[in-house]
Design a protein around this motif. Structure first.
Motif, PDB file in Angstrom:
ATOM      1  N   THR A 309     138.188   9.223 -65.597  1.00 34.07           N
ATOM      2  CA  THR A 309     138.819   9.891 -66.870  1.00 34.07           C
ATOM      3  C   THR A 309     137.723  10.560 -67.899  1.00 34.07           C
ATOM      4  OG1 THR A 309     140.552   8.339 -67.089  1.00 34.07           O
ATOM      5  CG2 THR A 309     139.946   9.617 -69.171  1.00 34.07           C
ATOM      6  N   ASN A 310     137.750  11.533 -67.815  1.00 28.85           N
ATOM      7  CA  ASN A 310     136.806  12.368 -68.817  1.00 28.85           C
ATOM      8  C   ASN A 310     137.576  12.607 -70.207  1.00 28.85           C
ATOM      9  OD1 ASN A 310     135.261  14.635 -70.237  1.00 28.85           O
ATOM     10  ND2 ASN A 310     134.498  15.192 -68.184  1.00 28.85           N
ATOM     11  N   GLN A 311     137.009  11.672 -71.097  1.00 26.79           N
ATOM     12  CA  GLN A 311     137.376  11.671 -72.559  1.00 26.79           C
ATOM     13  C   GLN A 311     137.219  12.970 -73.116  1.00 26.79           C
ATOM     14  OE1 GLN A 311     135.972   7.989 -74.075  1.00 26.79           O
ATOM     15  NE2 GLN A 311     137.732   6.875 -73.884  1.00 26.79           N
ATOM     16  N   VAL A 312     136.178  13.442 -73.000  1.00 22.41           N
ATOM     17  CA  VAL A 312     135.532  14.777 -73.806  1.00 22.41           C
ATOM     18  C   VAL A 312     136.787  15.899 -73.570  1.00 22.41           C
ATOM     19  CG1 VAL A 312     134.091  16.583 -73.862  1.00 22.41           C
ATOM     20  CG2 VAL A 312     133.220  14.275 -73.746  1.00 22.41           C
ATOM     21  N   ASP A 313     137.094  15.894 -72.026  1.00 23.87           N
ATOM     22  CA  ASP A 313     138.173  16.854 -71.847  1.00 23.87           C
ATOM     23  C   ASP A 313     139.499  16.748 -72.476  1.00 23.87           C
ATOM     24  OD1 ASP A 313     136.570  18.114 -70.262  1.00 23.87           O
ATOM     25  OD2 ASP A 313     137.422  17.571 -68.297  1.00 23.87           O
ATOM     26  N   ALA A 314     139.948  15.250 -72.501  1.00 29.12           N
ATOM     27  CA  ALA A 314     141.127  14.846 -73.348  1.00 29.12           C
ATOM     28  C   ALA A 314     141.134  15.318 -74.915  1.00 29.12           C
ATOM     29  CB  ALA A 314     141.552  13.539 -73.069  1.00 29.12           C
ATOM     30  N   MET A 315     139.952  14.840 -75.354  1.00 31.42           N
ATOM     31  CA  MET A 315     139.844  15.124 -76.901  1.00 31.42           C
ATOM     32  C   MET A 315     139.736  16.597 -77.216  1.00 31.42           C
ATOM     33  SD  MET A 315     140.332  12.374 -78.277  1.00 31.42           S
ATOM     34  CE  MET A 315     141.854  12.233 -77.196  1.00 31.42           C
ATOM     35  N   THR A 316     139.022  17.395 -76.306  1.00 36.53           N
ATOM     36  CA  THR A 316     139.013  18.795 -76.638  1.00 36.53           C
ATOM     37  C   THR A 316     140.292  19.424 -76.553  1.00 36.53           C
ATOM     38  OG1 THR A 316     136.716  18.940 -75.622  1.00 36.53           O
ATOM     39  CG2 THR A 316     138.026  21.159 -75.905  1.00 36.53           C
ATOM     40  N   ALA A 317     141.092  18.967 -75.791  1.00 38.56           N
ATOM     41  CA  ALA A 317     142.623  19.430 -75.564  1.00 38.56           C
ATOM     42  C   ALA A 317     143.543  18.961 -76.873  1.00 38.56           C
ATOM     43  CB  ALA A 317     143.256  18.969 -74.318  1.00 38.56           C
TER      44      ALA A 317
END
Length: 528
Positions: A309-317
């Motif tokens: 899981t890449n949290q940065v990608d999820a939060m950027t989205a």
């Protein structure tokens, strides 16, 4: 008429430029609100959706409510519980003037039945009930807890903001099983629900309750004087972000709870609007597993997905490129709380690449089983996080059935414990309140008591053991140590995958004032 036709009709009506602004502009004491998602379920005990919780906060009242510092304050109760017999007896007295929307007085037996129903669903309520020998109505205005041992957090348990809300309802409704929704919405709060004007999937209406008697102190979050300055509140479900944005800019609606993040810069520049952060505690995105059924009854598979899981990608989205709107890495408790720690967070600082995740899944025993992920396409924030999760799951080797559906369907389907092939589910994406993750009593998602837990139903006895120890902790230092242990167990057993903390902007007309921070609340707010 089909739901999609209702939504299409509403969207066209709001978007049509030839509709005169004066024809559609609400009166000064009417507020038109675009909620985060469709209000599919109305019973706050039956549903885990925040949109249902927000609806309940208009209609129902609670014995206690958190203030802005997340401290329990009396609400329907006249004061804090009177504790006797070495902490094993607690008496709560109702304040005068409480009346249900059907005109009946609120009695102690209504409160007893409501607490019992709530305690069958809510994690904090279950903890309270486990220490309760008996709950009785002493008379019409007093309820008494007979406890096995002292429970210092008694008021806090009924004051919490997260789902499920400890809503006080008439005994005839509260006596129904929590698995069965109540037949009508009757509370004692500052607004009453106008069921006759409901259009499923499109509109819900509330009117000021003229019999509501606010407390005399100033309002603070869910506590204090809930003064309704509005005569009428209309909730309009507008799933298309461009339509909602246009309606807000033209004054056809007054408040858009969660604007699409890519439209926020445009709304900031628009005349007559203002942007604010509704909840300073933020929201916590998560990927939740159904732990009852294969393949995610295997914690090793859940660990492999967490490691990819890449949290940065999820939060950027979820919240855009502006990092002031989100924080990572995020563990299993809210940053700044006693329970938060750095334990295990390196897993999110260096996530596995696709090849590494495929290897981890294979080593964990994954054999290309088909699994589904429920994605709410009409809920922009959830939809954005779900798309990120779907992408990394596919790239990581998961044989994924990406189920695009509406939020109402998601909230109903996740309650099913049936196998996925029989209408159940494997994974879903949503978010919870940061204020609900300050401790293990409020954090429903970290429970490990199997089928008695909320949707997902993980069985993790060690988490339950540590949670019970937290209730007995003598001081904050002991609580902090328990927090570190719980987070370590959570990274190993993975009841869910945290996706990060984000702060959702809210957009409203500039002439509205008095909005309270925390969640969408409609008392206190008025036009300047």
């Amino acid at each position: 008429m089909r739901r999609r036709d209702v939504l299409a009709t509403l969207g066209t009506a709001l978007a049509a430029p030839r509709i005169a602004a004066a024809q559609n502009a609400p009166g000064r004491r009417t507020l038109r609100f675009v909620p985060q998602a469709d209000l599919a379920l109305l019973d706050p005990i039956h549903s885990v959706a925040f949109v249902t919780r927000n609806h309940a906060l208009l209609v129902y009242d609670t014995l206690y409510g958190w203030d802005a510092d997340l401290k329990a304050r009396p609400q329907m109760a006249a004061g804090l519980p009177v504790v006797e017999e070495d902490g094993r007896r607690a008496t709560i007295t109702l304040r005068p003037g409480l009346k249900f929307h059907d005109g009946a007085p609120v009695l102690a037996r209504d409160c007893v039945a409501s607490i019992k129903r709530w305690a069958t669903r809510d994690a904090f309520g279950q903890a309270l009930w486990a220490q309760t020998d008996a709950l009785t109505a002493l008379d019409d205005t007093r309820i008494v807890f007979s406890l096995k041992k002292p429970f210092p957090l008694l008021a806090d348990s009924m004051a919490k903001v997260g789902t499920h809300l400890c809503a006080i309802m008439p005994e005839r409704h509260a006596s129904l099983p929590s698995s069965q929704p109540v037949p009508e919405i009757i509370g004692s709060g500052p607004f009453r629900y106008v069921a006759a004007e409901r259009v499923a999937g499109s509109r819900n209406v509330y009117e000021r309750n003229p019999d509501y008697v606010p407390r005399q102190e100033a309002a603070s979050y869910l506590s204090g004087g809930k003064v309704a300055h509005l005569d009428r509140v209309e909730w309009l479900t507008i799933p298309d972000a461009a339509t909602a944005s246009a309606a807000l800019q033209r004054g056809e609606v007054d408040w858009w709870e969660q604007p699409a993040i890519d439209l926020v810069p445009q709304l900031k520049r628009a005349r007559g609007l203002k942007i604010d952060i509704l909840d300073p505690n933020g929201s916590i995105g998560f990927l939740r597993f159904n732990c009852l059924h294969a393949p995610f009854d295997n914690p090793a598979l859940r660990r492999a997905i967490l490691r990819g899981t890449n949290q940065v990608d999820a939060m950027t989205a979820a919240a855009g490129d502006d990092k002031t709107y989100w924080k990572t890495p995020y563990g299993f408790f809210a940053p700044g709380s006693v329970m938060a720690s750095e334990v295990g967070l390196d897993a999110f600082r260096s996530p596995l690449d696709s090849a590494g995740m495929k290897r981890a899944l294979a080593e964990a025993g994954y054999r290309d089983e088909r699994v589904n992920l429920l994605a709410a396409t009409d809920f922009p924030v959830i939809n954005a996080m779900a798309e990120v999760c779907g992408d990394f799951l596919r790239r990581g080797g998961v044989n994924l059935d990406y189920v695009s559906t509406d939020w109402g369907t998601v909230t109903q389907r996740i309650l099913k414990q049936d196998p996925p092939a029989q209408g159940g589910w494997n994974m879903m994406v949503s978010y919870t309140a940061g204020s609900a993750q300050v401790n293990p009593a409020a954090n429903n998602l970290i429970r490990g008591h199997g089928r008695a837990a909320i949707f997902g139903w993980p069985s993790i006895p060690k988490l339950e053991e540590l949670r019970n120890a937290w209730f007995e902790a003598p001081d904050e230092a002991a609580q902090a140590r328990i927090g570190q242990e719980m987070q370590q167990v959570a990274f190993t057993e993975v009841p869910y995958v945290p996706l990060g903390q984000f702060f959702s902007p809210t957009a409203l007309r500039a002439d509205l004032e008095g909005m309270l921070k925390g969640v969408a609340l409609f008392y206190g707010i008025k036009r300047a």
